[in-house]
Motif scaffolding. Structure first.
Motif, short mmCIF file in Angstrom:
data_model
loop_
_atom_site.label_atom_id
_atom_site.label_comp_id
_atom_site.label_asym_id
_atom_site.label_seq_id
_atom_site.Cartn_x
_atom_site.Cartn_y
_atom_site.Cartn_z
N LEU A 1 0.85 -1.19 0.00
CA LEU A 1 0.00 0.00 0.00
C LEU A 1 0.88 1.24 0.00
N LEU A 2 0.61 2.15 -0.93
CA LEU A 2 1.35 3.40 -1.01
C LEU A 2 0.44 4.54 -0.60
N LEU A 3 0.85 5.28 0.42
CA LEU A 3 0.02 6.34 0.99
C LEU A 3 0.66 7.70 0.71
N ASP A 4 -0.09 8.56 0.05
CA ASP A 4 0.41 9.89 -0.30
C ASP A 4 -0.12 10.92 0.70
N GLU A 5 0.75 11.30 1.64
CA GLU A 5 0.43 12.28 2.68
C GLU A 5 -0.91 11.97 3.36
N PRO A 6 -1.00 10.83 4.01
CA PRO A 6 -2.27 10.42 4.63
C PRO A 6 -2.76 11.35 5.73
N MET A 7 -1.86 12.14 6.32
CA MET A 7 -2.27 13.02 7.42
C MET A 7 -2.55 14.45 6.98
N ALA A 8 -2.44 14.73 5.70
CA ALA A 8 -2.57 16.11 5.22
C ALA A 8 -3.93 16.70 5.60
N GLY A 9 -3.90 17.90 6.19
CA GLY A 9 -5.12 18.62 6.52
C GLY A 9 -5.86 18.14 7.74
N MET A 10 -5.27 17.24 8.52
CA MET A 10 -5.97 16.67 9.67
C MET A 10 -5.63 17.39 10.97
N GLY A 11 -6.62 17.39 11.87
CA GLY A 11 -6.37 17.84 13.23
C GLY A 11 -5.75 16.73 14.05
N HIS A 12 -5.39 17.03 15.30
CA HIS A 12 -4.66 16.07 16.14
C HIS A 12 -5.44 14.76 16.32
N GLU A 13 -6.74 14.87 16.56
CA GLU A 13 -7.54 13.67 16.83
C GLU A 13 -7.56 12.75 15.60
N ASP A 14 -7.75 13.35 14.42
CA ASP A 14 -7.77 12.55 13.20
C ASP A 14 -6.40 11.98 12.87
N VAL A 15 -5.34 12.74 13.16
CA VAL A 15 -3.98 12.24 12.94
C VAL A 15 -3.74 11.00 13.79
N ASP A 16 -4.10 11.07 15.06
CA ASP A 16 -3.90 9.93 15.95
C ASP A 16 -4.70 8.72 15.49
N ARG A 17 -5.95 8.96 15.07
CA ARG A 17 -6.80 7.87 14.61
C ARG A 17 -6.25 7.23 13.34
N THR A 18 -5.77 8.07 12.41
CA THR A 18 -5.26 7.55 11.14
C THR A 18 -3.93 6.83 11.33
N ALA A 19 -3.09 7.34 12.23
CA ALA A 19 -1.83 6.66 12.52
C ALA A 19 -2.09 5.27 13.10
N ALA A 20 -3.07 5.17 13.99
CA ALA A 20 -3.43 3.86 14.55
C ALA A 20 -3.96 2.94 13.46
N LEU A 21 -4.72 3.51 12.52
CA LEU A 21 -5.25 2.71 11.41
C LEU A 21 -4.12 2.18 10.53
N ILE A 22 -3.15 3.05 10.21
CA ILE A 22 -2.02 2.62 9.38
C ILE A 22 -1.24 1.50 10.07
N ARG A 23 -1.03 1.67 11.37
CA ARG A 23 -0.31 0.63 12.12
C ARG A 23 -1.09 -0.69 12.08
N ARG A 24 -2.40 -0.60 12.16
CA ARG A 24 -3.24 -1.80 12.18
C ARG A 24 -3.21 -2.51 10.83
N VAL A 25 -3.35 -1.76 9.73
CA VAL A 25 -3.42 -2.41 8.41
C VAL A 25 -2.04 -2.85 7.92
N SER A 26 -0.98 -2.39 8.60
CA SER A 26 0.37 -2.77 8.17
C SER A 26 0.78 -4.16 8.66
N LYS A 27 -0.05 -4.77 9.48
CA LYS A 27 0.36 -6.03 10.10
C LYS A 27 0.60 -7.14 9.08
N ASP A 28 -0.13 -7.11 7.97
CA ASP A 28 0.10 -8.13 6.95
C ASP A 28 0.32 -7.50 5.58
N ARG A 29 0.86 -6.26 5.58
CA ARG A 29 1.15 -5.58 4.33
C ARG A 29 2.44 -4.78 4.45
N THR A 30 2.96 -4.40 3.30
CA THR A 30 4.08 -3.45 3.25
C THR A 30 3.50 -2.08 2.93
#
Length: 252
Positions: free
Chosen positions: A172-201
């Motif tokens: 999965l290639l992510l192009d600036e996944p946090m762009a334009g986000m507030g702190h709460e959304d950044v934290d949520r998206t970072a947790a999501l990326i960590r979660r989906v990375s478990k069986d992906r590059t």
């Protein structure tokens, strides 16, 4: 033991009317890692990313995915091989629900570029189980029946990731996944990326250095279209050339 390299470039170069936006970039992404591509504005990150995802053709150099030369392939071709850029699908329709959006993305995976809008509801409902699993995977179960237009910006990004995951990508290639986000959304998206990375590059371009520091296994720093440094965050953040590149570009 040598690392298992899933994506590699050699001498990757892109010129625009004599200007070299990317110059001789050699990059290796190890399978099962989160690899960040960073650099100050104008470093060539976006151009490099567009080369890797085949939205641009290189002037010179090669790109290999799973040891296959994909340099001349089109975006749809590399997506079918399991190399998918998030947000490239644009399968997020504002006035359809979260569940319906993910279901459409699943239709695309199963039927190529065709969609089953004309098929009866019973046939389409057969995809709901898999769609709901994906909705849950990106933390949107409580919003499955909401129209996409009603979602916050961060949750729309999560929905876009869900539609990408519907293609079952190996990388999965992510192009600036946090762009334009507030702190709460950044934290949520970072947790999501960590979660989906478990069986992906994952390879991501990201400006938020705190996110890069917390998520990335390896970082490649670009400056003026060339690789300036590479390593883990502790290594590259202390590299005087990297510090100079960011400060010189007006970044703290």
């Amino acid at each position: 033991m040598a690392q298992d390299i899933i994506l590699a470039t050699s001498g990757l170069t892109k010129e625009f009317k004599g200007f070299r936006a990317v110059s001789g970039v050699t990059l290796e992404v190890a399978r099962g890692t989160i690899h960040a591509l960073i650099g100050p504005n104008g470093a060539g990150k976006t151009t490099c990313f567009n080369l890797l995802t085949k939205f641009l053709q290189p002037t010179a150099g090669t790109i290999r995915y799973k040891d296959r030369d994909i340099t001349g392939l089109k975006p749809a071709d590399v997506a079918r091989l399991g190399l998918v850029r998030s947000f490239q699908i644009s399968a997020v329709f504002p006035h359809l629900t979260v569940l319906e959006n993910v279901r459409i993305a699943l239709q695309r995976r199963r039927r190529g570029d065709s969609f089953d809008f004309w098929r009866n509801e019973r046939v389409l409902r057969a995809l709901d189980g898999e769609a709901l699993d994906l909705v849950e995977a990106v933390g949107l179960s409580d919003f499955a029946g909401h129209q996409a237009v009603e979602l916050s910006y961060g949750r729309k990004r999560a929905l876009e990731i869900a539609t990408t995951l519907a293609l079952d990508p190996e990388m999965l290639l992510l192009d600036e996944p946090m762009a334009g986000m507030g702190h709460e959304d950044v934290d949520r998206t970072a947790a999501l990326i960590r979660r989906v990375s478990k069986d992906r590059t994952i390879l991501m371009v990201e400006h938020n250095l705190s996110v890069v520091a917390s998520l990335s296994d390896r970082i490649t720093v670009l400056a003026r279209g060339q690789v300036l440094a590479e390593g883990d965050y502790a290594t590259v953040s202390k590299d005087p050339r990297v510090v100079e590149a960011y400060i010189g570009a007006g970044h703290a």
